[in-house]
Write a protein that holds these residues in place. Structure first.
Motif, PDB file in Angstrom:
ATOM      1  N   PHE A   1       0.536  -1.372   0.412  1.00  0.00           N
ATOM      2  CA  PHE A   1       0.253   0.050  -0.128  1.00  0.00           C
ATOM      3  C   PHE A   1       0.645   1.443   0.136  1.00  0.00           C
ATOM      4  N   PRO A   2       1.620   1.297   0.275  1.00  0.00           N
ATOM      5  CA  PRO A   2       3.056   2.381   0.503  1.00  0.00           C
ATOM      6  C   PRO A   2       3.549   2.923  -0.597  1.00  0.00           C
ATOM      7  N   LEU A   3       3.972   1.609  -1.182  1.00  0.00           N
ATOM      8  CA  LEU A   3       4.360   1.754  -2.290  1.00  0.00           C
ATOM      9  C   LEU A   3       3.566   1.902  -3.177  1.00  0.00           C
ATOM     10  N   GLN A   4       2.617   1.240  -3.791  1.00  0.00           N
ATOM     11  CA  GLN A   4       1.358   2.256  -4.321  1.00  0.00           C
ATOM     12  C   GLN A   4       0.897   3.749  -4.157  1.00  0.00           C
ATOM     13  N   LEU A   5       0.891   3.960  -3.367  1.00  0.00           N
ATOM     14  CA  LEU A   5       0.359   5.307  -2.930  1.00  0.00           C
ATOM     15  C   LEU A   5       1.676   6.947  -2.894  1.00  0.00           C
ATOM     16  N   LEU A   6       3.247   5.234  -3.425  1.00  0.00           N
ATOM     17  CA  LEU A   6       4.220   6.098  -4.125  1.00  0.00           C
ATOM     18  C   LEU A   6       4.264   7.027  -5.272  1.00  0.00           C
ATOM     19  N   GLY A   7       4.124   6.036  -5.086  1.00  0.00           N
ATOM     20  CA  GLY A   7       3.481   5.859  -7.527  1.00  0.00           C
ATOM     21  C   GLY A   7       4.424   4.877  -7.594  1.00  0.00           C
TER      22      GLY A   7
ATOM     23  N   PHE B   1       8.874   0.519   7.287  1.00  0.00           N
ATOM     24  CA  PHE B   1      10.023   1.096   6.746  1.00  0.00           C
ATOM     25  C   PHE B   1      11.061   1.035   5.427  1.00  0.00           C
ATOM     26  N   THR B   2      11.326   0.084   5.753  1.00  0.00           N
ATOM     27  CA  THR B   2      12.497  -0.128   3.838  1.00  0.00           C
ATOM     28  C   THR B   2      11.538   0.428   2.735  1.00  0.00           C
ATOM     29  N   ALA B   3      10.475   0.117   2.987  1.00  0.00           N
ATOM     30  CA  ALA B   3       9.197  -0.174   1.911  1.00  0.00           C
ATOM     31  C   ALA B   3       9.006   1.559   1.368  1.00  0.00           C
ATOM     32  N   LEU B   4       9.303   2.665   2.709  1.00  0.00           N
ATOM     33  CA  LEU B   4       9.072   3.935   2.588  1.00  0.00           C
ATOM     34  C   LEU B   4      10.056   4.240   2.180  1.00  0.00           C
ATOM     35  N   LEU B   5      11.295   3.631   2.581  1.00  0.00           N
ATOM     36  CA  LEU B   5      12.609   4.227   2.109  1.00  0.00           C
ATOM     37  C   LEU B   5      13.341   4.628   0.833  1.00  0.00           C
ATOM     38  N   LEU B   6      12.515   2.838   0.480  1.00  0.00           N
ATOM     39  CA  LEU B   6      12.744   2.328  -1.520  1.00  0.00           C
ATOM     40  C   LEU B   6      11.737   3.254  -1.661  1.00  0.00           C
ATOM     41  N   GLY B   7      10.477   3.917  -1.332  1.00  0.00           N
ATOM     42  CA  GLY B   7       9.678   4.682  -1.872  1.00  0.00           C
ATOM     43  C   GLY B   7       9.925   6.078  -2.372  1.00  0.00           C
ATOM     44  N   TRP B   8      10.953   6.651  -1.020  1.00  0.00           N
ATOM     45  CA  TRP B   8      11.424   8.409  -1.275  1.00  0.00           C
ATOM     46  C   TRP B   8      12.947   7.915  -1.862  1.00  0.00           C
ATOM     47  N   ASN B   9      13.611   6.640  -1.760  1.00  0.00           N
ATOM     48  CA  ASN B   9      15.297   7.318  -2.217  1.00  0.00           C
ATOM     49  C   ASN B   9      15.948   7.649  -3.624  1.00  0.00           C
TER      50      ASN B   9
ATOM     51  N   GLU C   1      -2.722  -8.243  17.746  1.00  0.00           N
ATOM     52  CA  GLU C   1      -4.111  -7.681  17.200  1.00  0.00           C
ATOM     53  C   GLU C   1      -4.350  -6.577  17.031  1.00  0.00           C
ATOM     54  N   HIS C   2      -4.520  -5.630  18.882  1.00  0.00           N
ATOM     55  CA  HIS C   2      -4.750  -4.328  18.603  1.00  0.00           C
ATOM     56  C   HIS C   2      -3.140  -3.353  18.360  1.00  0.00           C
ATOM     57  N   ILE C   3      -2.326  -3.783  18.320  1.00  0.00           N
ATOM     58  CA  ILE C   3      -1.818  -2.458  17.632  1.00  0.00           C
ATOM     59  C   ILE C   3      -1.068  -3.076  15.997  1.00  0.00           C
ATOM     60  N   GLU C   4      -1.867  -4.041  15.507  1.00  0.00           N
ATOM     61  CA  GLU C   4      -2.001  -4.272  13.904  1.00  0.00           C
ATOM     62  C   GLU C   4      -0.927  -2.360  13.179  1.00  0.00           C
ATOM     63  N   LEU C   5      -0.685  -2.541  12.177  1.00  0.00           N
ATOM     64  CA  LEU C   5      -0.054  -0.865  12.296  1.00  0.00           C
ATOM     65  C   LEU C   5      -1.152  -0.145  11.144  1.00  0.00           C
ATOM     66  N   GLN C   6      -1.738   0.980  11.707  1.00  0.00           N
ATOM     67  CA  GLN C   6      -2.899   1.404  10.857  1.00  0.00           C
ATOM     68  C   GLN C   6      -3.052   2.073   9.755  1.00  0.00           C
ATOM     69  N   LEU C   7      -2.038   1.132   8.523  1.00  0.00           N
ATOM     70  CA  LEU C   7      -1.812   1.931   7.579  1.00  0.00           C
ATOM     71  C   LEU C   7      -2.743   2.968   6.654  1.00  0.00           C
ATOM     72  N   VAL C   8      -4.243   2.106   6.203  1.00  0.00           N
ATOM     73  CA  VAL C   8      -5.100   2.735   5.609  1.00  0.00           C
ATOM     74  C   VAL C   8      -5.386   4.317   6.176  1.00  0.00           C
ATOM     75  N   ARG C   9      -5.634   4.167   7.370  1.00  0.00           N
ATOM     76  CA  ARG C   9      -6.035   5.562   8.386  1.00  0.00           C
ATOM     77  C   ARG C   9      -4.630   6.543   7.998  1.00  0.00           C
TER      78      ARG C   9
ATOM     79  N   GLY D   1      -3.121   9.830   4.405  1.00  0.00           N
ATOM     80  CA  GLY D   1      -2.067  11.188   4.107  1.00  0.00           C
ATOM     81  C   GLY D   1      -0.515  11.427   4.671  1.00  0.00           C
ATOM     82  N   ASP D   2      -0.550  10.727   6.379  1.00  0.00           N
ATOM     83  CA  ASP D   2       1.035  10.967   6.467  1.00  0.00           C
ATOM     84  C   ASP D   2       2.171   9.192   5.867  1.00  0.00           C
ATOM     85  N   ILE D   3       1.483   8.946   4.667  1.00  0.00           N
ATOM     86  CA  ILE D   3       2.500   8.494   3.702  1.00  0.00           C
ATOM     87  C   ILE D   3       2.915   9.251   2.467  1.00  0.00           C
TER      88      ILE D   3
END
Ligand code: ADP
Ligand code: PLP
Ligand code: ZN
Length: 295
Positions: A26-32, A224-232, A270-278, A281-283
């Motif tokens: 999802f983050p990589l797709q959002l970053l194009g 984190f690694t996906a984001l770093l690739l995305g902004w590389n 279960e409660h601490i799963e990363l909240q990516l969809v919400r 905007g921050d991605i």
């Protein structure tokens, strides 16, 4: 711009939750980026839950998928290969052969390697993966993103100080990695911060300090690694800053959500799963670096 960026991501799949491919896509797709996914394992949920069920894939199963892609001439599309959690020796060895083959055909291919082996002194993959990462994958990684424990495993250096971390990075660069980012180091200081330390072949160095959030997350390294690739393409310093700022925003939101769900008690997996969809905007637009991270 119009250049197509196309990632082949080889990581874990979980039906429920956000680790591995379900944290990275999802983050990589959002970053194009176009993202194609190969699953190294398929599990009901990550291994931090009380139980998990599913399959660990072997080299033969990876080979079948690659041969299908090869037959349709689909392998030449990739600009990046990203690997994360891999659960078997044969699968990891096949990944090495494959990345070498791909780099032979396309010298511009970028290989991003998250050498997922463990955390906090505990291995969570079979021991025989360590020599494959250490003796083969490090050599061909354009971007290597170990956590502190993984950097220690790969180098044999015990990391207690920033200087130790610098030495580990130098050692990994000498082995052939082009850029190394150690994602979090906890020093024995009382300021409650973590630090990221990075370096590359060109001699560039980055050191960023950020506040530690008191919670046990899973999938943070994968995100984190996906984001770093995305902004590389923005360079080492900017990509580290942007990835860190998105992480801070996602983890704060995740922690707040977890405390709400667990009514103030220690959150379950279960409660601490990363909240990516919400956190869409921050991605797409990471908060500016100074706001919370400039210690
Ligand atoms: P891994 O999940 O692979 O062990 P890290 O723990 O280093 O990797 O986490 C990767 C990134 O996630 C860090 O660089 C940081 O941005 C963020 N992160 C993880 N845990 C925390 C935490 N407790 N507080 C703040 N940031 C965190
Ligand atoms: N994939 C799976 C299936 C896992 O269980 C884990 C950790 O438990 C990971 C990946 C890696 O998670 P992290 O990004 O926190 O290192
Ligand atoms: Zn990790």
């Amino acid at each position: 711009d119009s250049r197509q960026r196309h990632v082949l991501s080889i990581q874990s799949h979980v039906v429920h939750g956000r680790v591995g491919n379900t944290a990275a896509a999802f983050p990589l797709q959002l970053l194009g980026y176009e993202v194609d996914l190969i699953n190294s394992v398929q599990l009901s949920n990550h291994t931090g839950y009380p139980t998990f069920k599913g399959q660990v894939l072997e080299a033969a199963e990876l080979d079948v998928l690659l041969s299908g892609l090869r037959s349709n001439s689909l392998l030449s599309n990739y600009t990046h290969i990203l690997t994360g959690y891999i659960g078997s020796y044969s699968f990891l060895s096949k990944v090495y052969d494959f990345v070498r083959e791909m780099k032979g055909k396309n010298p511009n291919l970028i290989y991003v390697c998250d050498p997922v082996m463990g955390d906090n002194g505990q291995m969570y993959v079979p021991n025989d993966l360590l020599p494959v990462y250490r003796e083969r994958l490090v050599q061909i990684a354009d971007l290597l993103t170990p956590n502190c424990y993984e950097a220690e495993l790969l180098t044999g250096i015990s990391i207690k100080t920033e200087n130790d971390a610098q030495m580990a990075i130098e050692a990994l660069l000498k082995e052939g990695a082009k850029t190394v980012v150690i994602t979090s180091i906890e020093l024995n200081t009382d300021d409650n911060n973590l630090i990221l330390i990075a370096g590359n072949r060109e001699g560039e160095k980055v050191r960023l300090s950020y506040p530690k959030i008191r919670a046990q997350f899973t999938g943070t390294g994968d995100l984190f690694t996906a984001l770093l690739l995305g902004w590389n393409e923005h360079g080492l310093k900017v990509s580290c800053e942007k990835a860190l700022m998105t992480m801070q925003a996602v983890l704060k939101r995740t922690q707040e959500n977890a405390l709400r769900l667990s009514e103030g008690k220690v959150p379950s997996a279960e409660h601490i799963e990363l909240q990516l969809v919400r956190s869409k905007g921050d991605i797409e637009s990471p908060p500016p670096f100074h706001s919370s991270c400039n210690h």
